[in-house]
Design an enzyme around this catalytic site. Structure first.
Site: not given
Length: 497
Positions: A108, A110, A112-114, A334-335, A338, A409
């Site tokens: 899985g 990085p 995620t709790g392995k 610009h923002e 979006h 983008d």
């Protein structure tokens, strides 16, 4: 004794030869060569046999982490507990003819709790626990990695016997460092290390005492050698994936337990705003929010603290970049481009519109999808591309040209386009990217982008009044939350042509 005798005799012999008039230059050169060779041989022997003189212990005290301490990930936890039960209840399992599993591979993204899962499994199993990283076995000296693999198995057995335990768990993190695909070329040191691991796993008896279980974790399962993945070695592959909304809420409840949250803030709202975050990132959000509250000397963690924490985890620390007035105006347009396209195509998706520089960005729009989905249609992908293109299109409308601020983008847009083609959602139909000519891919990608650029431009030009009204407020306040943006959008949307 012989070394001391030589060290004393050699200088005397050289002095005598010089006194007798001999040319000792060649002898000196030969002595230096012999000394270098001797030093290298001794060093290699020390490295290869060093495990006997100075072993690196991987033994770890039985972890105190339990499965209850891990938020979300219910399916992986259930699978792990079932596997451990085969070890703990071996007599009962043998009645059904069940062969205890030898290895479990946790895969899985990085964070995620392995590793946390492996520790919880050791605690649940009441087993001796030995942990190591795959990078520890990678050495330039022949035989060192293989020797350390052997020592690892000996160590867990010895530890289990000393503590009078029936079970032992070996956990190898980043196993792709030693378990990568072999290409059939001349054997390298890591190939010998992998061969030794395979040999040790094959030699594991399901009836031996103490019983050993191998656990490993990787972010790159596709890079692992097929010999490692087959049944009888790593029998079970458990995916520890990014948490969904329910799992994120559970994880947040664990990390906010002892933190003073402002009344009215719900973990469900925070979970909604942290779409795509891993467990490690969620823990960081809770910690950073508490740090912001501490800096402000506040009694509680407010919405603003949480919002800043989410942005910091996503984008990085706020920078001291000083934009010029003209740059700031361009970034504002610009923002807003979006944000408008995102909100028009996907209502309630905009969470923040910000002009404060963070990481490498001078501004950004933070999105929180109202619903999570894992299958994407052609329409959805095209909308996502339009959102990516909106910033550059807005600059073209109001400034007549684009800027370098659109590079990321465009990179995202191209990724979506290639994903569409690869998934058979383009006019090329169902294709194999490996057998497709690059010119065809390039032409199809340009066709998709040109079409969506025109659609984006038409949409944005009809929202000119919204731009004018939001532009001044964003420049003045540098931050606009999603609710306020939606209010302004709704207010002036009636005038949209």
């Amino acid at each position: 004794m012989a070394k001391e005798w030589l060290a004393g005799a050699v200088p005397v012999v050289f002095i005598f030869l010089v006194f007798m008039g001999y040319n000792v230059g060649p002898f000196l050169f030969l002595a230096v060569i012999i000394g270098i060779v001797y030093f290298l041989i001794q060093r290699q022997q020390m490295m290869a046999g060093g495990g006997n003189k100075k072993k690196v212990s991987h033994a770890v005290a039985t972890p105190k982490v339990s499965f209850e301490d891990i938020g979300g990930q219910e399916r992986p936890k259930t699978e792990l507990m079932e596997t451990i039960d085969f070890l703990k209840k071996d007599d009962e399992a043998s009645r059904y003819g069940i062969r205890p599993l030898k290895g479990i591979l946790l895969t899985g993204p990085p964070g995620t709790g392995k590793t946390l899962m492996a520790k919880a499994a050791a605690n649940y199993a009441e087993a001796a626990f030995v942990a190591a990283s795959g990078s520890e076995f990678v050495e330039m000296y022949v035989g060192v990695g293989a020797s350390r693999i052997r020592d690892l198995f000996k160590e867990v057995k010895q530890m289990a016997e000393e503590k009078n335990l029936d079970r032992g768990i070996i956990f190898i993190d980043e196993i792709d460092a030693i378990g990568g695909k072999r290409e059939g070329k001349q054997q390298k040191e890591y190939d010998q290390t992998l061969n030794q691991l395979l040999t040790e796993m094959d030699g594991m008896s399901t009836s031996e005492h103490p019983r050993i279980l191998i656990m490993a974790a990787t972010n790159r399962k596709d890079m692992l050698d097929s010999a490692l993945l087959r049944p009888g070695r790593f029998d079970r592959h458990i995916t520890v994936d990014l948490p969904d909304k329910t799992a994120r809420e559970h994880i947040l409840s664990i990390h906010f337990t002892e933190k003073p949250l402002e009344e009215g803030i719900t973990l469900a709202d925070i979970a909604l705003e942290t779409f795509g975050f891993s467990g490690a990132q969620l823990e960081s959000v809770a910690n950073e929010a508490a740090i912001y509250a501490f800096r402000d000397r506040g009694n509680e963690i407010t919405r603003e603290h949480i919002s800043k924490a989410i942005e910091k985890v996503m984008m990085g620390e706020q920078t001291d970049k000083e934009s010029t007035a003209e740059e700031k105006k361009r970034v504002a347009y610009h923002e807003l481009g979006h944000a408008i396209v995102s909100e028009v195509l996907r209502p309630h998706s905009v969470s923040q519109v910000v002009l404060v520089p963070r990481g490498g960005a001078l501004g950004y729009v933070r999105q929180s999808p109202p619903k999570e989905q894992f299958l994407y249609t052609k329409t959805y992908m095209e909308e996502q591309i339009m959102i990516c293109l909106a910033g550059a299109v807005t600059e073209e409308i109001y400034y007549g040209e684009r800027s370098t601020g659109s590079k990321n983008d465009f990179d995202q847009a191209m990724n979506y386009v290639h994903h569409m083609i690869d998934a058979g959602l383009s006019s090329l139909g169902i294709v194999s990217m490996q057998h497709l000519k690059k010119e065809w891919v390039h032409e199809e990608a340009n066709r998709i982008l040109d079409t969506l650029l025109e659609q984006t431009k038409e949409l944005l030009q009809s929202y000119d009044l919204v731009f004018q009204e939001c532009y001044g407020l964003l420049l003045e306040e540098e931050r606009m939350n999603g609710d306020r943006f939606r209010q302004l959008l709704t207010k002036y949307r009636a005038h949209v042509s």
